[in-house]
Enzyme design. Structure first.
Site, PDB file in Angstrom:
ATOM      1  N   ARG A 198      85.826  83.220 -68.971  1.00 37.76           N
ATOM      2  CA  ARG A 198      85.708  81.810 -69.393  1.00 37.76           C
ATOM      3  C   ARG A 198      84.884  80.997 -68.387  1.00 37.76           C
ATOM      4  O   ARG A 198      84.332  79.959 -68.719  1.00 37.76           O
ATOM      5  CB  ARG A 198      87.117  81.206 -69.595  1.00 37.76           C
ATOM      6  CG  ARG A 198      87.106  79.740 -69.984  1.00 37.76           C
ATOM      7  CD  ARG A 198      88.358  79.313 -70.740  1.00 37.76           C
ATOM      8  NE  ARG A 198      89.574  79.810 -70.173  1.00 37.76           N
ATOM      9  CZ  ARG A 198      90.160  79.331 -69.062  1.00 37.76           C
ATOM     10  NH1 ARG A 198      89.643  78.324 -68.408  1.00 37.76           N
ATOM     11  NH2 ARG A 198      91.286  79.868 -68.630  1.00 37.76           N
ATOM     12  N   TYR A 224      71.237  65.076 -86.417  1.00 38.34           N
ATOM     13  CA  TYR A 224      71.918  66.074 -87.255  1.00 38.34           C
ATOM     14  C   TYR A 224      73.283  65.517 -87.694  1.00 38.34           C
ATOM     15  O   TYR A 224      73.972  64.860 -86.907  1.00 38.34           O
ATOM     16  CB  TYR A 224      72.050  67.368 -86.439  1.00 38.34           C
ATOM     17  CG  TYR A 224      72.939  68.409 -87.055  1.00 38.34           C
ATOM     18  CD1 TYR A 224      72.689  68.885 -88.333  1.00 38.34           C
ATOM     19  CD2 TYR A 224      74.020  68.921 -86.355  1.00 38.34           C
ATOM     20  CE1 TYR A 224      73.506  69.840 -88.898  1.00 38.34           C
ATOM     21  CE2 TYR A 224      74.832  69.886 -86.906  1.00 38.34           C
ATOM     22  CZ  TYR A 224      74.579  70.342 -88.186  1.00 38.34           C
ATOM     23  OH  TYR A 224      75.388  71.284 -88.735  1.00 38.34           O
ATOM     24  N   ASP A 237      68.413  66.357 -77.713  1.00 35.76           N
ATOM     25  CA  ASP A 237      68.575  67.590 -78.481  1.00 35.76           C
ATOM     26  C   ASP A 237      67.165  68.083 -78.815  1.00 35.76           C
ATOM     27  O   ASP A 237      66.449  67.473 -79.606  1.00 35.76           O
ATOM     28  CB  ASP A 237      69.379  67.268 -79.760  1.00 35.76           C
ATOM     29  CG  ASP A 237      69.618  68.497 -80.624  1.00 35.76           C
ATOM     30  OD1 ASP A 237      68.808  69.442 -80.540  1.00 35.76           O
ATOM     31  OD2 ASP A 237      70.592  68.501 -81.400  1.00 35.76           O
ATOM     32  N   LYS A 292      69.057  78.377 -83.612  1.00 38.43           N
ATOM     33  CA  LYS A 292      67.810  78.141 -84.361  1.00 38.43           C
ATOM     34  C   LYS A 292      66.644  78.898 -83.709  1.00 38.43           C
ATOM     35  O   LYS A 292      66.625  80.100 -83.730  1.00 38.43           O
ATOM     36  CB  LYS A 292      67.550  76.644 -84.460  1.00 38.43           C
ATOM     37  CG  LYS A 292      68.796  75.809 -84.760  1.00 38.43           C
ATOM     38  CD  LYS A 292      69.434  76.158 -86.087  1.00 38.43           C
ATOM     39  CE  LYS A 292      70.603  75.220 -86.354  1.00 38.43           C
ATOM     40  NZ  LYS A 292      71.528  75.731 -87.358  1.00 38.43           N
TER      41      LYS A 292
END
Ligand SMILES: Cc1ncc(COP(=O)(O)O)c(C=O)c1O
Length: 403
Positions: free
Chosen positions: A63, A117, A190, A215
């Protein structure tokens, strides 16, 4: 670490330990191996203690960090020109973590671009406000409106997309960074649509760069991932948050993302060229009401796009309105496609088509979509790496069939 001595041990013990922890070999694998291990062993427990206490680098628990994930993070830090990068299980997890690291809490506020988005919009509008932060959305292309919002809200963070989803507006990142810093806000960009191949926001004053690595970074439609790139100082804040949030990307996914990344320049080059051809064709087509692509001279921010990223192209994303079409007609158009895929993602090697009103921006009300300019006839297209002529022929036959 010594190999466990299994001489004289029972079958069950050998089943667990045999073949494991072989001493390091004298070769170096050409490609980064996948390290699916949660824990890491050291000869001396003092080493473990030093890593836990951030006195030396290393791995203690997945983690916190993992070598395969770290290889992907270091590649992204390099390509974005940042000092630190962290990989997440999704782009949304990265956006959330960056907002928290930038100081968004109850009692603070966020200024966000109006056409981000859909999930980013809803994260800021609903989740963050339910947790006690305030949100203000602005047209990011209107710098006076941005400044007025910053002056009024004095936000901890401002978030925008380099090229917006789905209307392809271009953010003037240097101007936004200057404004944000004047009012004490951190600028989060972004950069998913542009990718680091076309633009590096940190070099223009952004504080955090975020990618949905699902993407263009992964590029093949087979991995969900996110990444945040920033300064060393911000990186320390992110690392402390990440340990508590537990959103680290898994090593298998990191390996896929790292592999995809290697062909980013080739893919983006071809996708930008294809998108430019398709946008030019759409612009001339009488069945199309409007084509949005930053590479078109008619795009309202074409000059800005050219200044910020035109050298290598304008990206693989575009959107267009089918003249007078309602939702049903857009659905018939999407069903008639034979090559382009009506799948809910973007940035893949395949050409993809999506209806923003019912997918990427579904979480917004109709009134909110109307305000942003997302109408029922709007279609978003992500150009793949196929031949542009084949993409255009497919769009032409589907437009004819859908009337
Ligand atoms: C611009 C942009 N940012 C962020 C995201 C969220 O990424 P993910 O789906 O990897 O969480 C998306 C998803 O489509 C996107 O288009």
């Amino acid at each position: 670490m010594k190999k466990t001595d299994l001489r004289g041990k029972s079958f069950s013990t050998r089943a667990v330990h045999a073949g494991e922890r072989v001493p390091p070999a004298d070769f170096t694998p050409v490609a980064t191996p996948i390290h699916p291990t949660v824990g890491f062993l050291y000869e001396s427990i003092d080493d473990l203690d030093a890593i836990f206490g951030s006195r030396r680098e290393g791995y203690v628990y997945q983690r916190y960090a993992n070598p395969t994930v770290a290889a992907f993070e270091s590649a992204m830090a390099d390509l974005e020109g940042g000092e630190a990068a962290f990989a997440y299980a999704s782009g949304m997890a990265g956006i959330h973590a960056a907002l928290l690291a930038a100081g968004v809490r109850a009692g603070t506020s966020v200024v966000a671009a109006l056409d981000v988005y859909g999930a980013t919009y809803t994260l800021v509008k609903n989740l963050l406000t339910q947790l006690g932060a305030q949100a203000r959305f602005v047209d990011i292309a209107d710098l006076d409106a941005v400044e007025a919002a910053l002056a009024e809200m004095q936000p901890a963070a401002m978030i925008a997309e380099t090229i917006s989803n789905p209307l392809l507006k271009v953010a003037d990142v240097p101007a936004l960074a200057a404004l944000a810093h004047r009012y004490g806000a951190q600028l989060l960009i972004d950069n998913t649509f542009a990718s680091p191949y076309l633009f590096n926001p940190l070099a223009f004053g952004a504080d955090y760069v975020i990618h949905s690595a699902t993407k263009y970074i992964g590029g093949h439609g087979d991995v969900l991932a996110g990444v945040v790139v920033t300064s060393a100082e911000n990186g320390r804040k992110l690392f402390e948050l990440n340990k508590l949030i537990g959103s680290l990307l898994g090593p298998f996914e990191a390996w896929l993302a790292l592999r995809g990344l290697k062909t980013l320049p080739l893919r983006m080059h071809q996708q930008s060229a294809n998108a430019a051809r398709v946008a030019g064709w759409l612009e001339q087509n009488p069945k199309i009401g409007k084509a949005n692509y930053p590479g078109l001279p008619a795009h309202p921010q074409h000059a800005l796009a050219q200044k910020l990223m035109g050298e290598r192209g304008y990206g693989g994303m575009l959107s267009f309105e089918i003249a007078g079409a309602d939702q049903a007609q857009v659905f018939r158009f999407m069903e008639s496609l034979q090559l382009c895929l009506p799948a809910t993602t973007l940035g893949d090697i395949y050409t993809l088509v999506l209806h923003p009103a019912t997918s990427s921006h579904r979480s917004l009300s109709e009134a909110e979509r109307g305000k942003i300019g997302i109408r029922p006839g709007l279609v978003r297209l992500s150009a793949g790496i196929e031949a542009a002529d084949d993409i255009i022929a497919d769009l032409a036959q589907a437009l004819n069939k859908s009337g």
